[in-house]
Scaffold this active site. Structure first.
Site, PDB file in Angstrom:
ATOM      1  CB  CYS A   1      -0.940  -0.019   1.207  1.00 19.88           C
ATOM      2  SG  CYS A   1      -0.098   0.135   2.795  1.00 19.88           S
ATOM      3  CE1 TYR A   2       2.174   7.809  -0.774  1.00 17.40           C
ATOM      4  CE2 TYR A   2       1.962   8.003   1.610  1.00 17.40           C
ATOM      5  CZ  TYR A   2       2.429   8.488   0.407  1.00 17.40           C
ATOM      6  OH  TYR A   2       3.137   9.658   0.370  1.00 17.40           O
TER       7      TYR A   2
END
Length: 120
Positions: free
Chosen positions: A82-83
């Site tokens: 993810c980020y």
């Protein structure tokens, strides 16, 4: 008393040796797995984040949409990211509970794999 101190020193020395032997570079292990096993790279960010840029060949299923209805190939190893690593950890836990073999790659920016963009 001297024998007890000697035993404690020996035990601590052995524990330290075991730790050093297991200290492997996880990136090398992951690359080996990716090269030798069928796998899925799963981007668990939002659709918008995925379209902006993602790891080449990744599919997108936002982490909050992963549930028992999610249909992924159970014979493949799944790599999630993810980020920043928070959502991938949640996805990792969900998918592991569902019986998949999963590796959490963590934060997108720190992953050393080819990236691409869907934006024009």
């Amino acid at each position: 008393m001297k024998k007890i101190l000697t035993i404690i020193i020996i035990i601590l020395s052995l524990c330290g040796c075991g730790t050093k032997q297991e200290n492997k570079n996880p990136n090398n292990d992951l690359r080996t797995i990716m090269e030798t096993q069928d796998h899925i790279i799963l981007d668990v960010r939002t659709k918008e984040e995925y379209e902006e840029d993602h790891i080449k060949g990744a599919i997108n299923i936002p982490y909050d949409q992963l549930d028992e209805e999610t249909d992924l190939d159970a014979n493949k190893v799944i790599f999630v990211y993810c980020y920043s690593g928070g959502r991938s950890q949640i996805a990792y836990e969900k998918l592991t509970t569902m019986g998949y073999t999963v590796y959490d790659l963590g934060a997108f920016a720190k992953i050393d794999l080819p990236k691409e963009s869907d934006s024009k």
